[in-house]
Design a protein around this motif. Structure first.
Motif, short mmCIF file in Angstrom:
data_model
loop_
_atom_site.label_atom_id
_atom_site.label_comp_id
_atom_site.label_asym_id
_atom_site.label_seq_id
_atom_site.Cartn_x
_atom_site.Cartn_y
_atom_site.Cartn_z
N SER A 114 49.54 39.36 7.99
CA SER A 114 49.89 39.82 9.34
C SER A 114 50.48 41.22 9.26
O SER A 114 50.86 41.68 8.17
CB SER A 114 50.92 38.87 9.98
OG SER A 114 52.21 39.07 9.41
N PRO A 115 50.60 41.90 10.41
CA PRO A 115 51.25 43.21 10.40
C PRO A 115 52.71 43.15 9.94
O PRO A 115 53.24 44.15 9.44
CB PRO A 115 51.17 43.65 11.87
CG PRO A 115 49.99 42.91 12.42
CD PRO A 115 50.00 41.59 11.74
N GLU A 141 52.40 43.44 6.27
CA GLU A 141 51.93 44.79 5.99
C GLU A 141 53.11 45.76 5.96
O GLU A 141 53.24 46.59 5.05
CB GLU A 141 50.93 45.22 7.07
CG GLU A 141 50.38 46.62 6.89
CD GLU A 141 49.44 47.02 8.02
OE1 GLU A 141 48.50 47.79 7.77
OE2 GLU A 141 49.66 46.56 9.17
N ARG A 142 53.99 45.63 6.95
CA ARG A 142 55.18 46.47 7.02
C ARG A 142 56.13 46.17 5.86
O ARG A 142 56.69 47.08 5.24
CB ARG A 142 55.89 46.24 8.36
CG ARG A 142 57.14 47.08 8.58
CD ARG A 142 57.76 46.77 9.92
NE ARG A 142 58.26 45.40 9.96
CZ ARG A 142 58.48 44.73 11.09
NH1 ARG A 142 58.20 45.29 12.27
NH2 ARG A 142 58.96 43.51 11.06
N ASP A 197 49.87 50.30 0.44
CA ASP A 197 49.04 50.03 1.60
C ASP A 197 48.36 48.68 1.43
O ASP A 197 48.22 48.17 0.31
CB ASP A 197 47.97 51.12 1.76
CG ASP A 197 48.58 52.46 2.17
OD1 ASP A 197 49.53 52.46 2.97
OD2 ASP A 197 48.10 53.49 1.67
N GLU A 240 45.52 45.60 3.59
CA GLU A 240 44.60 45.29 4.69
C GLU A 240 44.99 43.93 5.28
O GLU A 240 45.10 42.94 4.56
CB GLU A 240 43.16 45.24 4.19
CG GLU A 240 42.17 44.89 5.29
CD GLU A 240 40.74 45.26 4.96
OE1 GLU A 240 39.83 44.54 5.40
OE2 GLU A 240 40.54 46.27 4.25
N VAL A 241 45.22 43.92 6.59
CA VAL A 241 45.57 42.67 7.27
C VAL A 241 44.34 41.77 7.34
O VAL A 241 43.29 42.17 7.83
CB VAL A 241 46.11 42.94 8.69
CG1 VAL A 241 46.36 41.61 9.42
CG2 VAL A 241 47.40 43.76 8.63
N TYR A 296 43.95 37.97 8.62
CA TYR A 296 44.62 36.81 9.18
C TYR A 296 44.13 35.52 8.55
O TYR A 296 42.92 35.36 8.30
CB TYR A 296 44.39 36.74 10.69
CG TYR A 296 45.05 37.85 11.47
CD1 TYR A 296 46.44 38.00 11.46
CD2 TYR A 296 44.29 38.73 12.24
CE1 TYR A 296 47.03 39.02 12.18
CE2 TYR A 296 44.89 39.74 12.97
CZ TYR A 296 46.26 39.88 12.93
OH TYR A 296 46.86 40.89 13.65
N PHE A 316 55.54 37.53 13.70
CA PHE A 316 54.20 37.74 14.24
C PHE A 316 53.99 37.08 15.59
O PHE A 316 53.34 37.68 16.47
CB PHE A 316 53.14 37.27 13.25
CG PHE A 316 51.74 37.47 13.75
CD1 PHE A 316 51.24 38.75 13.97
CD2 PHE A 316 50.94 36.38 14.07
CE1 PHE A 316 49.96 38.95 14.46
CE2 PHE A 316 49.66 36.57 14.56
CZ PHE A 316 49.16 37.85 14.76
#
Length: 382
Positions: A177-178, A181-182, A191, A193-194, A196, A313
Motif C-alpha cells: 500500500s502507499p 511505500e512511505r 523506492d 512499487e505498490v 495491492y 490505508f
C-alpha cells in the motif's frame, strides 16, 4: 552470460522464478498473499524455514511450503533457533545456498527476514514488503514504559542493525500500500512499487439489507473492538461480530454476551463470511493504523459501504462514495452511524475495488519482474 543475448529481454514464461516466505506461525494474510504470489509466477511451492506450525494444510490454495533447513549445517541447532521466533531468521536465511534449489533466475521473498538471502550476481532478488519491522522503527517507543520494552532494547538495536545490513541484497521492492511505500522510503530510503494484495472479487455478492451492521475480524484490541462494543451498547442497531477470540479481556466478552443487540458468531467459514457480508447494512471497521486492511475491500466487493477508522490505508481508501470515516472512538462510531442513517445504500464494486482483482495483481507481478530482470541483465552486461 552471453553478452550479446543481454540485449534481448527474456519472456516471463521463460524465467525460473522461486518464492520464499518466512516461517509460518499461522495461516493469515501474509500466507494468503504469498500463496497468490506463487500462483501468479507459476510456482508450485514456497520455500520457508521449518514446517508450518499449523497442522492443517494451506487453506488458500494448492501451493505447498517446503522447509529449507534440512540442507543447512547443524540442523538440530537450527530447529532450536527457530523456537526463538524471528530472532535467528536473518542468519538462517543467509546460509541457504540457492544453487541447491535450482539457482533460479528470480527469487521473490516475502517478509523482512527473508531479505537476508544471498543470491548469485545474476539472480534478481525481489522482496514483497508487508512492512519494515515495526518494533524496530515506527513502534520502537511504544514499549518504552514496560520492563520488557526496556530489557529488549539492546536486542532490538542489534536486530535493527542486522535489518539495515541486509537491505542492499534486495534489488527491487513490492509494497502492499502507499502507507508501506512511505514507510519503506522513510527507514530504508528505497523506492518501491505498490502492488495491492489480491482479492477474489468474483466470490462476493450483494443479497440486500437484512438489518444489521457487521464487524469482521478477531476480537483484538488493535482492531478497536472495545470501542465498537461501547458504541453499539448505546445504539438501537443490531451488530453481528464474526471472527475468532482475540486478546480483548473477559470483561469485553461479558459485555458482548449481555448486550441484546450484539451477536458474536465466533470464527466463521468462508461461505458464512460471504453471506454475512452480502446481507449486512454496512461494515464497521476500527483497525488501528492498518497497513492495508482487507475488510473494507471485502465490504465494497459485496456492494456494501464501510464505516472505517480514519487511519492507515483504509483512511485513504474510504470516501463518502463508498462509506464514512470516523475517529475510532465509541462516540465517533455512534456519530458516523447516525449520519449514515437507515437509508439502504449500495456501493458499485466495479468502481471501487477492481484494482484489487487477482488478474490485476498477477499482471502487475509478472510485468514488473520481467522489466526488472531485463534491467538487471543490462547492468550485469555493463
Amino acid at each position: 552470460m552471453d553478452v550479446s543475448a543481454a540485449d534481448e529481454p527474456v519472456d516471463f514464461d521463460d524465467l525460473d522464478v522461486a518464492v520464499a516466505h518466512w516461517h509460518v506461525n499461522a495461516w493469515g494474510g501474509a500466507e494468503y498473499l504469498v500463496t497468490k504470489l506463487a500462483e501468479a509466477v507459476d510456482a508450485d511451492r514456497v520455500y520457508t524455514l521449518g514446517e508450518p506450525d499449523p497442522d492443517d494444510p494451506n487453506p488458500y490454495g494448492s501451493v505447498t511450503f517446503e522447509d529449507v533447513t534440512p540442507g543447512l549445517d547443524y540442523s538440530a541447532v537450527r530447529r532450536l533457533q527457530r523456537r526463538a521466533g524471528r530472532l535467528f531468521e536473518y542468519s538462517q536465511w543467509e546460509d541457504v545456498d540457492w544453487r541447491e534449489f535450482g539457482d533460479p533466475d528470480v527469487l521473490v521473498t516475502s517478509g523482512a527476514t527473508t531479505r537476508a538471502v544471498i543470491t548469485s550476481d545474476d539472480t534478481l532478488h525481489v522482496n514483497y514488503c508487508h512492512s519494515p519491522p515495526r518494533w524496530f522503527y515506527d513502534l520502537y517507543h511504544d514499549r518504552k514504559d514496560s520492563l520488557y520494552g526496556v530489557l529488549s532494547r539492546p536486542v532490538i538495536r542489534y536486530l535493527r542493525t542486522r535489518d539495515m545490513a541486509v537491505d542492499p541484497r534486495v534489488d527491487y521492492y513490492f509494497v502492499n500500500s502507499p502507507i508501506i511505500e512511505r514507510r519503506l522510503w522513510k527507514y530504508y530510503k528505497r523506492d518501491s512499487e505498490v502492488l495491492y494484495p489480491p482479492v477474489e472479487l468474483d466470490r462476493y455478492y450483494n443479497d440486500g439489507d437484512h438489518g444489521y451492521f457487521l464487524h469482521l475480524g478477531r476480537l483484538d484490541n488493535e482492531k478497536g473492538v472495545p470501542e465498537v462494543v461501547s458504541a453499539f451498547e448505546k445504539l438501537d442497531e443490531r451488530l453481528v461480530m464474526a471472527g475468532g477470540a482475540g486478546d480483548v479481556d473477559d470483561a469485553i466478552l461479558d459485555r458482548i454476551e449481555r448486550a441484546g443487540n450484539i451477536e458474536w458468531r465466533g470464527f466463521v467459514d468462508e461461505t458464512e463470511k460471504f453471506e454475512l457480508l452480502a446481507r449486512c447494512t454496512a461494515v464497521v471497521f476500527n483497525g488501528h493504523n492498518e497497513d492495508f486492511g482487507i475488510v473494507p475491500i471485502e465490504a465494497n466487493a459485496s456492494g456494501k459501504p464501510v464505516l472505517s477508522r480514519d487511519e492507515g490505508f483504509p483512511g485513504l481508501f474510504v470516501s463518502e462514495e463508498n462509506g464514512r470515516l470516523h475517529d475510532g472512538t465509541a462516540v465517533g462510531i455512534q456519530q458516523t452511524i447516525g449520519e449514515f442513517g437507515g437509508n439502504v445504500r449500495t456501493v458499485d464494486p466495479g468502481k471501487h475495488v477492481s484494482q484489487f482483482s487477482i488478474d490485476t495483481f498477477s499482471e502487475g507481478v509478472r510485468n514488473a519482474i520481467q522489466d526488472w530482470h531485463s534491467e538487471l541483465r543490462r547492468r550485469v552486461r555493463q
